[in-house]
Design an enzyme around this catalytic site. Structure first.
Site, short mmCIF file in Angstrom:
data_model
loop_
_atom_site.label_atom_id
_atom_site.label_comp_id
_atom_site.label_asym_id
_atom_site.label_seq_id
_atom_site.Cartn_x
_atom_site.Cartn_y
_atom_site.Cartn_z
N PHE A 129 0.86 -1.18 0.00
CA PHE A 129 0.00 0.00 0.00
C PHE A 129 0.89 1.23 0.00
O PHE A 129 1.69 1.43 0.92
CB PHE A 129 -0.93 0.04 1.21
N ASP A 217 9.49 2.96 1.06
CA ASP A 217 8.33 3.69 1.60
C ASP A 217 8.37 3.53 3.12
O ASP A 217 7.96 2.52 3.67
CB ASP A 217 7.05 3.10 1.01
N LYS A 246 3.41 10.97 7.83
CA LYS A 246 2.82 10.56 9.11
C LYS A 246 3.51 11.17 10.32
O LYS A 246 3.27 12.32 10.66
CB LYS A 246 2.77 9.03 9.18
#
Length: 391
Positions: A129, A217, A246
Site C-alpha cells: 500500500f 516507503d 505521518k
C-alpha cells in the site's frame, strides 16, 4: 451537526474527541481513552506536546506561507537534519505520504528516461500500500482500494513480498526495462508483515548490481516507529530514495522524499513542485518533532516498550483459539486473527477505553505513541485481551 454533507469514504465510529494530551484522548462526554493508534502512526510524540504547541503558536504568529518561489529557512534546516539522519543527499517536501510516493515514482521515471528506457518498469510488492492517488494506487494492492479505478496508470510488475527467487525471475524476464524497486520495510496496511531477515540487504545488493533504484516507503515505519529512525537501519542499509510522512509532522500535514546519488540529481527547476510543500509551519513542527525524539530518547523507548508489548501480548493471548499470529517491530505490532471479530474497535473503545485499529478485516494493528510507558503497555495488553475474548 450532521455527517450527511461528507462523502462516504470512511465508516467512522460514533465517537468524537475534543481533547488530547500525551497518549490520551477525551470524548465530548469527558471519557478518557488510551490511544493505541496515534492517528495511524502520526502522533509519535503524543497529543498536544508542549513543545509542538509552542512551535505552532509562535510560527503562526510569524509566518505561515510564502511559497517555494523564495528560500525557506525552516525547510533548509529540516532537509539538512533528515538527510543527515538517513544518510541521504537531498530532500523534497510536500503535503502527504501519497505525494511523497508520487515524487519517488516520478524520480524512477526520470531515471529510466535518462538511461534511454522508453517503457520503464518499477518492481512493487504484492499486498503493498503506497497511497490513494491514481499513481500510487497502481503500485498498491487490495480490492477495496482499487475497485472501480481501472485501468490505472503506470508500469509496474508485482512480486511476492520477501520472495527473492520471484524477483530474480522478474529480472530475467524484464531486466532491461526495470529501473527501481519500491517496497515498505514492513507492510502496514496489509497486516504488519515484516520483511524476512536479510531481505532488504539482498534487495540493496541486487539494486546496486543492476543499477536500479532502491526506493523505500517509510511513511508508516519511519521517524522512530520501529525503534530506529528508519526501519531500514535495522539491516544497516541505505536506499536511493526514501519517502516519509505521518509521524514527521505529528499531525501537521507534511511529506518528504529523500534521495541520494544519481537519484538526488534528477529533478531540475520546473520538473516538480508543490504550492504548500515545505512551508515554514510544517517544517518548523517537523524539526521540533525530531528534537523531541532525541531529547526524550524515544527511539530507545520504542524499542524497549515494543519488545515488552510484543512479549506480553504473546503471553496473554497464547491460549486464545482465534489468534493466528502476533508480529511486529518496535511499536508497530499486528495481531492476526483466524476469524474477523465484528465491531472489535467499538468493543475496545466502548468497554475498555482503548483505541485500536483493525486492518484487512482481521489484523489488530497497534501503533501507540512512542512515549508510552510500562503501565500503558499493560493497559493495552489487558484491553486487547478482553476485547478479543468478548468479541
Amino acid at each position: 451537526m450532521t455527517a450527511a454533507c461528507l462523502m462516504s469514504t470512511y465508516q467512522p465510529l460514533a465517537l468524537s474527541f475534543c481533547k488530547g494530551l500525551g497518549t490520551r484522548l477525551w470524548d465530548q462526554a469527558g471519557r478518557e481513552y488510551l490511544d493505541a493508534v496515534a492517528g495511524v502512526a502520526v502522533t509519535n510524540v503524543g497529543h498536544s506536546h508542549p513543545k509542538i504547541v509552542a512551535a505552532i503558536s509562535e510560527q503562526a504568529g510569524l509566518l505561515l506561507h510564502t511559497s517555494n518561489l523564495y528560500s525557506i529557512d525552516w525547510q533548509q534546516r529540516l532537509a539538512h537534519k533528515l538527510t543527515q539522519l538517513a544518510g541521504m543527499n537531498r530532500a523534497f517536501f510536500n503535503n502527504s505520504g501519497a505525494e511523497a510516493n508520487e515524487t519517488a515514482l516520478k524520480l524512477a521515471r526520470l531515471y529510466g528516461w535518462r538511461k534511454g528506457i522508453e517503457q520503464p518498469l518499477v518492481v512493487v510488492m504484492e499486498n503493498a500500500f503506497h497511497g490513494r492517488t491514481l499513481g500510487t494506487l497502481s503500485a498498491s494492492e487490495g480490492p477495496a482500494v482499487r475497485l472501480g479505478f481501472s485501468k490505472l496508470p503506470g508500469d509496474f510488475v508485482k512480486v511476492p513480498f520477501g520472495d527473492l527467487p520471484a524477483l530474480d525471475q522478474v529480472q530475467q524476464a524484464h531486466g532491461s526495462r526495470i529501473v527501481a524497486i519500491m517496497i515498505e520495510p514492513i507492510q502496514g496496511e496489509s497486516g504488519v508483515h515484516l520483511a524476512p531477515p536479510g531481505y532488504l540487504k539482498a534487495l540493496r545488493e541486487r539494486c546496486t548490481r543492476h543499477a536500479w533504484l532502491l526506493m523505500l516507503d517509510e511513511i508508516q515505519t519511519g521517524i522512530g516507529r520501529t525503534g530506529e529512525w528508519f526501519a531500514c537501519q535495522h539491516e544497516g542499509i541505505v536506499p536511493d530514495v526514501m519517502t516519509l510522512a505521518k509521524g514527521l509532522g505529528n499531525g501537521i500535514p507534511i511529506g518528504a522524499c529523500l534521495a541520494r546519488g544519481k537519484a538526488a540529481e534528477l529533478f531540475t527547476p520546473g520538473s516538480h513542485g508543490s504550492t504548500f510543500g515545505g512551508n515554514p509551519l510544517a517544517c518548523r513542527v517537523a524539526c521540533t518533532v525530531l528534537e523531541i525524539i532525541e531529547e526524550q530518547q524515544l527511539l530507545e523507548n520504542a524499542r524497549l516498550q515494543g519488545e515488552r508489548l510484543l512479549g506480553r501480548l504473546r503471553s496473554e493471548l497464547a491460549d486464545n483459539p482465534n489468534v493466528l499470529a502476533i508480529r511486529g517491530q518496535g511499536l508497530m505490532i499486528g495481531i492476526e486473527l483466524k476469524q474477523p471479530i465484528r465491531d472489535l474497535t467499538l468493543i475496545a473503545a466502548r468497554d475498555h477505553g482503548l483505541l485500536i485499529n483493525v486492518t484487512r478485516g482481521k489484523t489488530i494493528r497497534l501503533l501507540p505513541p512512542l512515549t508510552i510507558d510500562q503501565r500503558e503497555v499493560e493497559m493495552i495488553v489487558r484491553g486487547v485481551g478482553r476485547a478479543v475474548c468478548e468479541g
